[in-house]
Design a protein around this motif. Sequence first.
Motif, PDB file in Angstrom:
ATOM      1  N   LEU A 101       0.831  -1.207   0.000  1.00 27.94           N
ATOM      2  CA  LEU A 101       0.000   0.000   0.000  1.00 27.94           C
ATOM      3  C   LEU A 101       0.868   1.261   0.000  1.00 27.94           C
ATOM      4  CD1 LEU A 101      -2.889  -0.828   2.521  1.00 27.94           C
ATOM      5  CD2 LEU A 101      -3.015  -0.717   0.023  1.00 27.94           C
ATOM      6  N   ILE A 102       1.949   1.243   0.772  1.00 22.64           N
ATOM      7  CA  ILE A 102       2.830   2.413   0.827  1.00 22.64           C
ATOM      8  C   ILE A 102       3.511   2.631  -0.518  1.00 22.64           C
ATOM      9  CG2 ILE A 102       4.922   3.347   1.897  1.00 22.64           C
ATOM     10  CD1 ILE A 102       4.012   1.823   4.454  1.00 22.64           C
ATOM     11  N   ARG A 103       4.037   1.573  -1.112  1.00 24.99           N
ATOM     12  CA  ARG A 103       4.671   1.699  -2.433  1.00 24.99           C
ATOM     13  C   ARG A 103       3.692   2.268  -3.458  1.00 24.99           C
ATOM     14  NH1 ARG A 103       9.481  -1.295  -3.189  1.00 24.99           N
ATOM     15  NH2 ARG A 103       9.981  -2.809  -1.558  1.00 24.99           N
ATOM     16  N   GLU A 104       2.479   1.736  -3.455  1.00 28.66           N
ATOM     17  CA  GLU A 104       1.477   2.188  -4.430  1.00 28.66           C
ATOM     18  C   GLU A 104       1.093   3.641  -4.199  1.00 28.66           C
ATOM     19  OE1 GLU A 104      -1.659  -0.623  -3.945  1.00 28.66           O
ATOM     20  OE2 GLU A 104      -0.728  -2.142  -5.247  1.00 28.66           O
ATOM     21  N   ARG A 105       0.994   4.054  -2.928  1.00 30.21           N
ATOM     22  CA  ARG A 105       0.611   5.447  -2.639  1.00 30.21           C
ATOM     23  C   ARG A 105       1.689   6.416  -3.083  1.00 30.21           C
ATOM     24  NH1 ARG A 105      -0.652   9.777  -2.793  1.00 30.21           N
ATOM     25  NH2 ARG A 105      -1.744  11.113  -1.283  1.00 30.21           N
ATOM     26  N   LEU A 106       2.947   6.041  -2.939  1.00 32.71           N
ATOM     27  CA  LEU A 106       4.038   6.948  -3.275  1.00 32.71           C
ATOM     28  C   LEU A 106       4.375   6.954  -4.767  1.00 32.71           C
ATOM     29  CD1 LEU A 106       6.402   6.198  -0.256  1.00 32.71           C
ATOM     30  CD2 LEU A 106       5.080   8.282  -0.632  1.00 32.71           C
ATOM     31  N   ALA A 107       3.971   5.923  -5.479  1.00 31.97           N
ATOM     32  CA  ALA A 107       4.306   5.821  -6.896  1.00 31.97           C
ATOM     33  C   ALA A 107       3.695   6.986  -7.679  1.00 31.97           C
ATOM     34  CB  ALA A 107       3.795   4.494  -7.454  1.00 31.97           C
ATOM     35  N   GLY A 108       4.511   7.642  -8.478  1.00 37.13           N
ATOM     36  CA  GLY A 108       4.033   8.709  -9.336  1.00 37.13           C
ATOM     37  C   GLY A 108       3.779  10.036  -8.657  1.00 37.13           C
ATOM     38  N   THR A 109       4.174  10.153  -7.386  1.00 35.84           N
ATOM     39  CA  THR A 109       3.923  11.397  -6.649  1.00 35.84           C
ATOM     40  C   THR A 109       5.105  12.365  -6.707  1.00 35.84           C
ATOM     41  OG1 THR A 109       4.801  10.468  -4.590  1.00 35.84           O
ATOM     42  CG2 THR A 109       2.433  10.173  -5.025  1.00 35.84           C
ATOM     43  N   GLY A 110       6.237  11.900  -7.232  1.00 38.69           N
ATOM     44  CA  GLY A 110       7.444  12.716  -7.207  1.00 38.69           C
ATOM     45  C   GLY A 110       8.336  12.425  -6.025  1.00 38.69           C
ATOM     46  N   VAL A 111       7.872  11.597  -5.082  1.00 40.93           N
ATOM     47  CA  VAL A 111       8.703  11.205  -3.938  1.00 40.93           C
ATOM     48  C   VAL A 111       9.664  10.109  -4.383  1.00 40.93           C
ATOM     49  CG1 VAL A 111       8.732  10.196  -1.629  1.00 40.93           C
ATOM     50  CG2 VAL A 111       6.915  11.803  -2.273  1.00 40.93           C
ATOM     51  N   ASP A 112      10.950  10.320  -4.167  1.00 39.46           N
ATOM     52  CA  ASP A 112      11.978   9.335  -4.505  1.00 39.46           C
ATOM     53  C   ASP A 112      12.124   8.386  -3.315  1.00 39.46           C
ATOM     54  OD1 ASP A 112      13.847   8.203  -6.171  1.00 39.46           O
ATOM     55  OD2 ASP A 112      15.459   9.588  -5.657  1.00 39.46           O
ATOM     56  N   PHE A 113      11.441   7.261  -3.366  1.00 40.10           N
ATOM     57  CA  PHE A 113      11.323   6.350  -2.224  1.00 40.10           C
ATOM     58  C   PHE A 113      12.364   5.247  -2.320  1.00 40.10           C
ATOM     59  CE2 PHE A 113       8.496   3.036   0.018  1.00 40.10           C
ATOM     60  CZ  PHE A 113       8.970   3.408   1.263  1.00 40.10           C
ATOM     61  N   TRP A 114      13.140   5.105  -1.229  1.00 41.17           N
ATOM     62  CA  TRP A 114      14.195   4.092  -1.153  1.00 41.17           C
ATOM     63  C   TRP A 114      13.931   3.209   0.063  1.00 41.17           C
ATOM     64  CZ3 TRP A 114      17.965   3.809  -4.917  1.00 41.17           C
ATOM     65  CH2 TRP A 114      18.083   4.918  -5.775  1.00 41.17           C
ATOM     66  N   PRO A 115      13.068   2.192  -0.085  1.00 40.98           N
ATOM     67  CA  PRO A 115      12.752   1.353   1.074  1.00 40.98           C
ATOM     68  C   PRO A 115      13.725   0.191   1.244  1.00 40.98           C
ATOM     69  CG  PRO A 115      11.364   0.737  -0.774  1.00 40.98           C
ATOM     70  CD  PRO A 115      12.239   1.874  -1.260  1.00 40.98           C
ATOM     71  N   LEU A 116      13.886  -0.222   2.485  1.00 43.13           N
ATOM     72  CA  LEU A 116      14.538  -1.474   2.832  1.00 43.13           C
ATOM     73  C   LEU A 116      13.476  -2.392   3.441  1.00 43.13           C
ATOM     74  CD1 LEU A 116      17.813  -0.165   4.531  1.00 43.13           C
ATOM     75  CD2 LEU A 116      17.645  -1.286   2.302  1.00 43.13           C
ATOM     76  N   ILE A 117      13.611  -3.679   3.217  1.00 43.88           N
ATOM     77  CA  ILE A 117      12.626  -4.627   3.729  1.00 43.88           C
ATOM     78  C   ILE A 117      12.989  -5.041   5.150  1.00 43.88           C
ATOM     79  CG2 ILE A 117      11.573  -6.905   3.448  1.00 43.88           C
ATOM     80  CD1 ILE A 117      10.670  -4.795   1.422  1.00 43.88           C
ATOM     81  N   SER A 118      12.039  -4.873   6.050  1.00 43.22           N
ATOM     82  CA  SER A 118      12.201  -5.318   7.430  1.00 43.22           C
ATOM     83  C   SER A 118      11.448  -6.622   7.631  1.00 43.22           C
ATOM     84  CB  SER A 118      11.662  -4.263   8.401  1.00 43.22           C
ATOM     85  OG  SER A 118      11.570  -4.808   9.712  1.00 43.22           O
ATOM     86  N   PRO A 119      12.084  -7.639   8.225  1.00 40.72           N
ATOM     87  CA  PRO A 119      11.369  -8.898   8.491  1.00 40.72           C
ATOM     88  C   PRO A 119      10.274  -8.747   9.541  1.00 40.72           C
ATOM     89  CG  PRO A 119      13.519  -8.913   9.547  1.00 40.72           C
ATOM     90  CD  PRO A 119      13.478  -7.689   8.680  1.00 40.72           C
ATOM     91  N   HIS A 120      10.240  -7.612  10.216  1.00 42.16           N
ATOM     92  CA  HIS A 120       9.263  -7.380  11.273  1.00 42.16           C
ATOM     93  C   HIS A 120       7.967  -6.777  10.738  1.00 42.16           C
ATOM     94  CE1 HIS A 120      12.536  -8.320  13.992  1.00 42.16           C
ATOM     95  NE2 HIS A 120      13.271  -7.504  13.272  1.00 42.16           N
ATOM     96  N   GLY A 121       7.925  -6.459   9.462  1.00 41.53           N
ATOM     97  CA  GLY A 121       6.702  -5.965   8.852  1.00 41.53           C
ATOM     98  C   GLY A 121       6.569  -4.449   8.885  1.00 41.53           C
ATOM     99  N   THR A 122       5.498  -3.971   8.306  1.00 40.80           N
ATOM    100  CA  THR A 122       5.236  -2.538   8.171  1.00 40.80           C
ATOM    101  C   THR A 122       4.522  -2.010   9.413  1.00 40.80           C
ATOM    102  OG1 THR A 122       5.015  -2.846   5.784  1.00 40.80           O
ATOM    103  CG2 THR A 122       4.093  -0.821   6.715  1.00 40.80           C
ATOM    104  N   ARG A 123       4.911  -0.808   9.845  1.00 42.03           N
ATOM    105  CA  ARG A 123       4.253  -0.182  10.998  1.00 42.03           C
ATOM    106  C   ARG A 123       2.781   0.089  10.695  1.00 42.03           C
ATOM    107  NH1 ARG A 123       8.320   3.013   9.425  1.00 42.03           N
ATOM    108  NH2 ARG A 123      10.351   2.256  10.147  1.00 42.03           N
ATOM    109  N   ARG A 124       1.974   0.066  11.754  1.00 44.58           N
ATOM    110  CA  ARG A 124       0.534   0.226  11.568  1.00 44.58           C
ATOM    111  C   ARG A 124      -0.056   1.061  12.699  1.00 44.58           C
ATOM    112  NH1 ARG A 124      -0.746  -6.191  10.278  1.00 44.58           N
ATOM    113  NH2 ARG A 124       1.081  -6.488   8.949  1.00 44.58           N
ATOM    114  N   ALA A 125      -1.242   1.562  12.452  1.00 43.13           N
ATOM    115  CA  ALA A 125      -1.984   2.264  13.496  1.00 43.13           C
ATOM    116  C   ALA A 125      -3.467   2.076  13.246  1.00 43.13           C
ATOM    117  CB  ALA A 125      -1.641   3.748  13.517  1.00 43.13           C
ATOM    118  N   VAL A 126      -4.223   2.013  14.315  1.00 39.58           N
ATOM    119  CA  VAL A 126      -5.681   2.050  14.230  1.00 39.58           C
ATOM    120  C   VAL A 126      -6.118   3.398  14.785  1.00 39.58           C
ATOM    121  CG1 VAL A 126      -7.850   1.050  15.023  1.00 39.58           C
ATOM    122  CG2 VAL A 126      -5.919  -0.443  14.447  1.00 39.58           C
TER     123      VAL A 126
END
Length: 334
Positions: A78-103
Amino acid sequence: MTFQQENEPYDVLVVGGSGVDTIVRVDALHVPSADSYGVPPIEEWAGHTGTGVALGCATLGLTTGFLDFIGNDHQGTLIRERLAGTGVDFWPLISPHGTRRAVNLVGPDGRRTSFYDARDPLDLRMPAEHYLPRLHRARHVHLSITNFARYLYDDIEALGIPVSTDLHDWNGATPHHREFALRSDLVFLSTAGAGERIGAVMQEILRKGRAQAVIATAAAGGAYLLTPDDRTPRLIPPAVPPGPVLDSNGAGDAFTCGFLYGRLEGRDLEECARLGAIAGAHACTARGTHTALIKPDELSYALNSTGAAATIPVTLTTTVPAARTGDQVSRTGA
């Protein structure tokens, strides 16, 4: 990822703070005890503070890079898709602990309370070979208060790059935030954590750290600006939203973007704070997280329409109102 020329400078490099918000709309933030409640459709948005600052800065025309860990999971996608095409140069690293979340619970008036799942272990580190080439391209760095980001301070200072951070609802005492507070040139926080002590907390940051300015946002109450030239914080009046207030998710991040935009244009700190207030108010006029991103022409129009609103000095004995948008974000970087 948005690919840019490797030698192209970043106006702003954001480090840390991506995640996904699950938004639940409720009749009241203080939900009475019951087995279950019926609610409107539950929404999922790529959000959190780093994502918001990166998207907001890019929308304002600033060349923006973004470094972070995400998971190899649905939320990371979801994060990759949201940032795609926005002009943000996104350089992610993969964490085995997963993506942060909030309710996030959101009331009818747009106020929210956030339950934050930081997820990162304390020993998580970003390799220097990943961040150093991007630091060398940055005019300004914005560090989210994710724990791994603190380990970039030495390299940022060695390169002489100005740095900002957002302490969110810091109470002035929790140890996690202190290094971020004292090693940043621009320090943002909310009045929600410190309440009536916010003036003293701002003074301590300025006295003990390297900050050129400390800015405390108070949602509908405006914001407070303290610089080395001030004896007491100055009240920055709130901006009038351009429409009904629907959702306060991301308003503080939008404030930061407006402020940084003004700062990188060379405007004085008071005008930067007014730009931040305008951007923050604008962000509250759409449902979801980071869905109402202000553009440069909208920001300039709103600033010119309001004119040079006077700021109000506030003595440290004055009761400073706590934030009124339910700004109960986690103290670890939501």
